[in-house]
Design an enzyme around this catalytic site. Sequence first.
Site, PDB file in Angstrom:
ATOM      1  N   GLU A   1       4.757  -1.562  14.712  1.00 33.15           N
ATOM      2  CA  GLU A   1       5.288  -0.225  14.395  1.00 33.15           C
ATOM      3  C   GLU A   1       6.266   0.268  15.463  1.00 33.15           C
ATOM      4  O   GLU A   1       7.224   0.964  15.163  1.00 33.15           O
ATOM      5  CB  GLU A   1       4.136   0.776  14.242  1.00 33.15           C
ATOM      6  CG  GLU A   1       3.210   0.485  13.060  1.00 33.15           C
ATOM      7  CD  GLU A   1       2.221  -0.634  13.344  1.00 33.15           C
ATOM      8  OE1 GLU A   1       2.154  -1.066  14.509  1.00 33.15           O
ATOM      9  OE2 GLU A   1       1.537  -1.087  12.406  1.00 33.15           O
TER      10      GLU A   1
ATOM     11  N   PHE B   1      -1.032   4.767  12.062  1.00 27.74           N
ATOM     12  CA  PHE B   1      -0.207   3.825  12.826  1.00 27.74           C
ATOM     13  C   PHE B   1       1.218   4.344  12.996  1.00 27.74           C
ATOM     14  O   PHE B   1       1.811   4.203  14.060  1.00 27.74           O
ATOM     15  CB  PHE B   1      -0.179   2.456  12.133  1.00 27.74           C
ATOM     16  CG  PHE B   1      -1.545   1.937  11.826  1.00 27.74           C
ATOM     17  CD1 PHE B   1      -1.854   1.431  10.569  1.00 27.74           C
ATOM     18  CD2 PHE B   1      -2.542   1.964  12.790  1.00 27.74           C
ATOM     19  CE1 PHE B   1      -3.131   0.962  10.282  1.00 27.74           C
ATOM     20  CE2 PHE B   1      -3.828   1.508  12.515  1.00 27.74           C
ATOM     21  CZ  PHE B   1      -4.124   1.013  11.252  1.00 27.74           C
TER      22      PHE B   1
ATOM     23  N   SER C   1       0.818  -1.212   0.000  1.00 28.56           N
ATOM     24  CA  SER C   1       0.000   0.000   0.000  1.00 28.56           C
ATOM     25  C   SER C   1       0.850   1.260   0.000  1.00 28.56           C
ATOM     26  O   SER C   1       0.555   2.226  -0.699  1.00 28.56           O
ATOM     27  CB  SER C   1      -0.921   0.031   1.234  1.00 28.56           C
ATOM     28  OG  SER C   1      -1.815  -1.050   1.202  1.00 28.56           O
TER      29      SER C   1
ATOM     30  N   HIS D   1      -1.758   7.329   3.343  1.00 25.83           N
ATOM     31  CA  HIS D   1      -3.125   7.147   3.843  1.00 25.83           C
ATOM     32  C   HIS D   1      -3.448   8.109   4.977  1.00 25.83           C
ATOM     33  O   HIS D   1      -4.129   7.755   5.942  1.00 25.83           O
ATOM     34  CB  HIS D   1      -3.370   5.699   4.293  1.00 25.83           C
ATOM     35  CG  HIS D   1      -3.387   4.719   3.165  1.00 25.83           C
ATOM     36  ND1 HIS D   1      -2.316   4.526   2.321  1.00 25.83           N
ATOM     37  CD2 HIS D   1      -4.363   3.885   2.721  1.00 25.83           C
ATOM     38  CE1 HIS D   1      -2.628   3.609   1.417  1.00 25.83           C
ATOM     39  NE2 HIS D   1      -3.855   3.201   1.625  1.00 25.83           N
TER      40      HIS D   1
ATOM     41  N   ASP E   1     -12.252   2.327   4.875  1.00 21.88           N
ATOM     42  CA  ASP E   1     -11.732   1.724   6.111  1.00 21.88           C
ATOM     43  C   ASP E   1     -12.283   2.398   7.361  1.00 21.88           C
ATOM     44  O   ASP E   1     -12.352   1.791   8.426  1.00 21.88           O
ATOM     45  CB  ASP E   1     -10.200   1.769   6.138  1.00 21.88           C
ATOM     46  CG  ASP E   1      -9.571   0.616   5.361  1.00 21.88           C
ATOM     47  OD1 ASP E   1      -8.341   0.648   5.167  1.00 21.88           O
ATOM     48  OD2 ASP E   1     -10.310  -0.307   4.959  1.00 21.88           O
TER      49      ASP E   1
END
Lengths: 315, 278
Positions: free
Chosen positions: A57, A82, A36, A108, A116
């Site tokens: 992460e 994130f 992505s 994103h 989402d």
Amino acid sequence: MKWVYTSQRKEYSNALLEIGKTRTNVVVLDADLSSSTRTIDFAKKFPERFFNCGIAEQGMMGTAAGLAVSGKCVFASSFAVFATGRCWDQIRQSIAYPKLNVKIVASHAGITVGGDGASHQATEDIALMRTLPNMTVIVPADGIETYKAVKAAVDWEGPCYLRLGRADVPLITSMDSSFTIGKASIMREGSDVTLVGTGQMVALCINAAETLHEKGLSAEVVNMSTIKPLDQDALLSSVKKTGAVVTAEEHSIINGLGSAVAECLAENLMAPLHRIGIPDVFGESGDSDQLMVKYGLTSGKIVEAAEAVVRRKGE
Amino acid sequence: MNRYDDNTIQMLESKAKVVRKHIVEMTHSAKSGHPGGSLSSADILVALYFKIMNHRPYDTQWEDRDRFVLSKGHAAPALYAVLAEAGYFQVDELKSLRQLGSRLQGHPSRSKTPGVEMSTGSLGQGLSVANGMALGARLNRKLSRIFCLCGDGEMQSGQNWEAAMLAAHYKLDNLTAFVDRNQLQIDGPTEQVMSLEPLGEKWMAFGWNVIEINGHDMRQILEACDRAKEVRGKPTMVIAHTIKGKGVSFMEGALQFHGKAPNDDELRVALKELEGAQ
């Protein structure tokens, strides 16, 4: 205005592939989202310099720090929510405090993530990164600016946060236009009101400026591509001229671009200000265009805000 | 096999005694700091810096050096004492611990202190950083070994397990980690606050080579590091069983000396005991 659309993620990938060829100390990390974020392209070309850290992460940021102190220029990617949220303390303690050469490139960002929904829509990421000492925060306006920003980040000593969107965005710059970290660009000159945008909101500011022109108002459009350090000189010189400001960001109106501009104005040059952005709420599922409309991120809203601040001039 | 002769062991034990004295003195001087967890880690740190690790106090950027991350950053007094004794800075700088303007911050700061490889203090983060160093050494084609010292309470922090997975996945056999298993944390014994056992089995399940030792036995510490070096394809976790406050009778096993400095009387008694110790 009829726009050509560009993908910020694709341009991130293009920049990385080019950088990877000559800068052998560049290492790229991802947290299971490489297909992505597009770091997967670097992974395929330079597999020995790519490390997938899995859905971890916090671990990724620590690993980035360890690589950085080993002489590497590290790019670490994930979704904005994130990359900045889950591992904020790790970024603070292991990257920002020791001032390490880690570039967090997150995609994103904002509500244009779409279906989402809220859990994945980062509307606080600029706030989270801006508040860290030693962190440089860059929001490229389009694909070409993303490409330039990534290349500039490689030469920038120290921690950087680059915020990219998921959706394709209008191309407002060109290969010939200049990009310098910490310097805003004037996209359109004007004298009645300053529209300061960041990311894809700059294109909407340009659209708004055209509408305002038809209504007899001359709007100056500023592309504030670096939120920190804010180009205070460019901002103040524009506002000295126009006397009224609208800010526009695909981010909360709290602690992002709008707040940075408000801080600068309040300390230097009072002027009526209106912040266009997410009004301190979480996002939701939807089509990205619908969401932009629902949350007031349109050129129409920018026009209304511009007219309102112009009316407030001289208060 | 007896690779290390008695002289070597004695040298290291003497050094550890000096380090322990520095720990109680500097925390006393600062009127704050973490003596308990510094004392329990002292022998491991001495073994690393005075025997195991390849490093140059006069050339902190030496590319081929081994590296150490103090993940349990609050044991900074132990690290500083060892760095000073090794020659990274003057011993009399130790009394500036935690003072305004000092190079010796309350928790390790990479930018302020010569010899400190990474800023730590927020628990659970150091092992990930050590992983990054291990990957970096491999990319740079260096034979450097990376060492990381964690606390046992610290093992409650999730990020350690992210680090455990990554190290095993990437087969970081140039990494040797330690847990200072002193059984205590701030709010009580670890097994009462948030139980860790079976700790060794957890690390084995994550794909690590696990060695359990007495963390105050120099020979065992040295031999564990040697064995770790021989293991291919897996990182090693040394679970070092220790006593919090080791070396000072009233601090041994005492919860309150996790983060409390000795006062004048306590310092006097501590120094007397350390001086008289074998």
